[in-house]
Design a protein around this motif. Structure first.
Motif: not given
Length: 535
Positions: A203-209, A487-495, A499-503
């Motif tokens: 789903f890299l070609g589409q946004t979260q919504d 450096v220790t970082v808080k990774i931002k949220r992907r846009r 595709g493989g999120a847990d149910i």
């Protein structure tokens, strides 16, 4: 440029100080700054212009608040009396690790002189930190400092020439991190090929919504016919093509590799080669079933007894290993469909396992290496290898492992750069991992995995390694050529959509309960309309 008079004073350097670390005392009523906070101290370094003032950046590694009176061995009743009387003597101090100072050319240099005790310690201004963790247009923003959310942290695109490993425990955020990196590379015009064994990136070609990403037309999903990914092509906004390999395009050596036939098995190799020669001459295009059929005929009709036995053995091996594999189709997906300028190709290999996965990965990577090294494709290529411990395992030799190590050692000369992703770094071949001189390390609790990271990440301090189990989801340590300092970082949220999120287990159980109740209701013999009134 900032003024020291405008900065927060946190304390003064005390005791022994070296060019790499120091301790500073703090006001006990306020306490030491939080762990990982950034601080600066004034110092002087010798340059070509003589002695010049510099501002050395350091990071708090160990904040301490202690009592001179209340000791662990002090009787509890005495502790209560001392606390009630308010006669305790408290101290606060912190141990800091020197990161370096920015030179006029924008590079970070490590001080050669020890910081002078008695010097004031200041909270580092955000403007300085932004310069420290930015590379201008030649960078990709991954997130922000954990202690300073207003300070973005970027990595150098040029630094990725030294390959990258993204390492994390399951659920720590490695897929999100990889997606943020891929999205950043796409903004720069990169060519990216992803070997995706779980359909995590389809789903890299589409946004979260569900809206199209701005580069959706530059995304292609190559779906193998046996894909087990939890999606259908109709759900994908990007282009979806079938990924297959035509069986008759395989050379005898390819088959020997897939069937694990060693060079010492001369007669079996000879039988397969003879069968393939016959099929190529008489049929042109043929399938694995055709090969089995021809080998069975040879097992009955060959005059050479050794060749008859070899053909029978070869037929059985082909039947067991190759018949029904999902990757075989009517045509072979050509490399020039996968490699395109400013394009990301996601090769969905879900459902492809074992030797079929090893062979497929080997073929894709070999074709890409040949196309780029021969000059057929002239642009840099980033190879993202999910589940890298299966492609370059530590405990066995695989065909894909050989080509990955060739790319790791030779690929950067031609413009091929690896991104290895794994939740089990201890299972990755140590040589392959050590050639990834950049690491993004998220939370990790397994001691064996921590030891593997310790061996591979030479620039990570022991203090940072000890912090790995305490990182929250989405927090990571960046170390390597692509960042000026660890450096220790808080990774931002992907846009893009995952595709493989847990149910969602709770929602699925709720749905199951509702469905069962409806089915149970429908199974009951319901009274007719005129029977409701009969009591």
């Amino acid at each position: 440029m900032f003024r020291l008079s405008e900065l927060d004073v946190l304390g003064r350097i005390v005791g022994e100080a070296t060019p790499t670390s120091f301790i500073f005392s703090c006001d006990p009523s306020i306490g030491p700054p939080e762990r990982w906070e950034y601080i600066i101290v004034e110092s002087y370094e010798r340059t070509s212009q003589g002695m010049e003032r510099v501002f050395v950046l350091a990071q708090v590694e160990k904040p301490v608040s202690a009592s001179m009176v209340l000791q662990p061995t002090t009787d509890h009743q005495a502790v209560e009396r001392i606390a009630d009387m308010g006669v305790d003597r408290r101290v606060a101090y912190a141990q800091a690790r020197v990161l370096g100072y920015l030179s006029d050319d924008g590079n970070v240099k490590i001080p050669r002189r020890a910081i002078v005790p008695g010097k004031l310690v200041y909270r580092a201004p955000s403007d300085l930190l932004k310069k420290f963790f930015s590379y201008g247009e030649a960078s990709i923003e991954l997130g922000s400092l954990i202690t300073r959310p207003e300070v973005p942290v970027s990595i150098s695109v040029q630094g990725l020439r030294r390959h990258l490993a993204i390492l994390a425990a399951t659920g720590a955020g490695k897929s999100n991190t990889a997606a943020v990196l891929i999205e950043g590379l796409m903004e720069k015009g990169a060519t990216i090929v992803i070997l995706d064994p779980h359909a995590d990136y389809v789903f890299l070609g589409q946004t979260q919504d569900g809206r199209p990403m701005e580069y959706v037309e530059r995304v292609t999903i190559f779906r193998n016919p046996g894909s087990t990914g939890r999606y259908s092509p109709s759900q994908i906004l990007a282009e979806v093509n079938e990924f297959t390999i035509r069986f008759s395009d395989l050379e005898p050596e390819d088959l020997f590799s897939m069937l694990d036939i060693p060079q010492t098995s001369v007669h079996i190799r000879r039988a397969i080669s003879k069968a393939i020669d016959f099929l190529k001459e008489n049929r042109g295009s043929y399938t694995a079933s055709d090969l089995v059929e021809k080998l069975n005929i040879m097992a009955e009709e060959e005059e050479d007894n050794r060749l008859r036995l070899a053909a029978s053995s070869a037929a059985e091996r082909v039947r067991q290993r190759l018949l029904g594999l999902p990757i075989f189709g009517e045509s072979t997906t050509p490399w020039h469909d996968i490699l395109r300028p400013w394009h990301v190709s996601v090769i969905d290999l879900s459902g492809v396992t074992g030797y079929a996965f090893d062979f497929t990965a080997t073929k894709v990577l070999s074709d890409i290496y040949w196309a780029v090294s021969s000059g057929k494709f002239r642009y840099p290529v980033f190879l993202v290898l999910e589940e890298a411990h299966k492609i370059v395992p530590a405990d066995r030799q695989t065909h894909s492992k050989r080509i990955v190590n060739v790319i790791a050692s030779e690929g950067r000369k031609f413009g091929i750069y690896l991104v290895l992703i794994s939740q089990r770094p201890c299972k990755i071949d140590p040589d392959s991992l050590s050639m990834c001189q950049n690491q993004i390390i998220l939370s990790m609790v397994n001691p064996k995995d921590q030891e593997a990271v310790r061996s591979a990440a030479e620039r990570v301090s022991e203090e940072l390694l000890r912090d790995l189990p305490g990182l929250n989801v989405g927090e990571a340590v960046l170390v390597g050529e692509f960042t000026r300092v660890p450096v220790t970082v808080k990774i931002k949220r992907r846009r893009s959509k995952e595709g493989g999120a847990d149910i969602d287990v709770v929602q699925r159980l709720k749905a199951a309960k509702e469905e069962a109740e409806i089915e149970g209701f429908e199974d009951v013999d319901m009274p007719r309309g005129d029977e409701w009134d009969k009591g």
